[in-house]
Design a protein around this motif. Structure first.
Motif, PDB file in Angstrom:
ATOM      1  N   ILE A  29       1.507  -6.282  -4.748  1.00 35.37           N
ATOM      2  CA  ILE A  29       1.402  -6.281  -3.287  1.00 35.37           C
ATOM      3  C   ILE A  29       2.433  -7.190  -2.623  1.00 35.37           C
ATOM      4  O   ILE A  29       2.715  -7.038  -1.441  1.00 35.37           O
ATOM      5  N   HIS A  30       2.998  -8.132  -3.384  1.00 37.19           N
ATOM      6  CA  HIS A  30       3.924  -9.070  -2.763  1.00 37.19           C
ATOM      7  C   HIS A  30       4.735  -9.756  -3.863  1.00 37.19           C
ATOM      8  O   HIS A  30       4.187 -10.130  -4.891  1.00 37.19           O
ATOM      9  N   ASN A  62       3.767 -20.555  -1.785  1.00 35.86           N
ATOM     10  CA  ASN A  62       2.961 -19.731  -0.898  1.00 35.86           C
ATOM     11  C   ASN A  62       3.347 -19.923   0.572  1.00 35.86           C
ATOM     12  O   ASN A  62       2.673 -19.431   1.460  1.00 35.86           O
ATOM     13  N   ASP A  65       6.272 -16.880   3.706  1.00 37.84           N
ATOM     14  CA  ASP A  65       6.056 -16.308   5.036  1.00 37.84           C
ATOM     15  C   ASP A  65       4.596 -16.503   5.417  1.00 37.84           C
ATOM     16  O   ASP A  65       3.746 -16.752   4.568  1.00 37.84           O
ATOM     17  N   GLU A  67       2.242 -14.477   6.464  1.00 36.81           N
ATOM     18  CA  GLU A  67       1.269 -13.508   5.960  1.00 36.81           C
ATOM     19  C   GLU A  67       0.851 -13.855   4.539  1.00 36.81           C
ATOM     20  O   GLU A  67      -0.322 -13.789   4.184  1.00 36.81           O
ATOM     21  N   TRP A  68       1.810 -14.204   3.704  1.00 36.67           N
ATOM     22  CA  TRP A  68       1.503 -14.568   2.317  1.00 36.67           C
ATOM     23  C   TRP A  68       0.687 -15.862   2.274  1.00 36.67           C
ATOM     24  O   TRP A  68      -0.246 -15.994   1.493  1.00 36.67           O
ATOM     25  N   THR A  71      -2.876 -14.994   3.201  1.00 35.79           N
ATOM     26  CA  THR A  71      -3.506 -14.239   2.112  1.00 35.79           C
ATOM     27  C   THR A  71      -3.938 -15.183   1.004  1.00 35.79           C
ATOM     28  O   THR A  71      -5.078 -15.126   0.531  1.00 35.79           O
TER      29      THR A  71
END
Length: 77
Positions: A29-30, A62, A65, A67-68, A71
């Motif tokens: 996913i990333h 982590n 960015d 968003e990461w 998450t």
């Protein structure tokens, strides 16, 4: 930052082998940024091309960015 480390399997002859797995690209996913844990000093022969092979422990960035970060913060706290 989180810490990740390589896993090893003990062989019958007493040596150790790296454990690995094949992961489907559908499960990714990333991408993550791994920073080697250098210890007291970094090895002089380490380059960006081979540093993942030279070290067994890494910091996972982590903060690449927002968003990461969210998450990782909300899913693993």
């Amino acid at each position: 930052m989180y810490t990740v480390q390589r896993m090893f399997l003990d062989n019958p002859d007493g040596s150790a082998s790296r454990m690995g797995a094949i992961i489907s690209l559908l499960d990714v996913i990333h991408a993550v940024e791994l920073i080697p844990k250098y210890g007291v000093a970094a090895r002089r022969d380490a380059t960006s091309e081979i540093s993942l092979e030279l070290y067994d422990e890494f910091y996972m960035n982590n903060f690449t960015d927002k968003e990461w970060y969210y998450t990782m913060y909300h899913d693993y706290q």
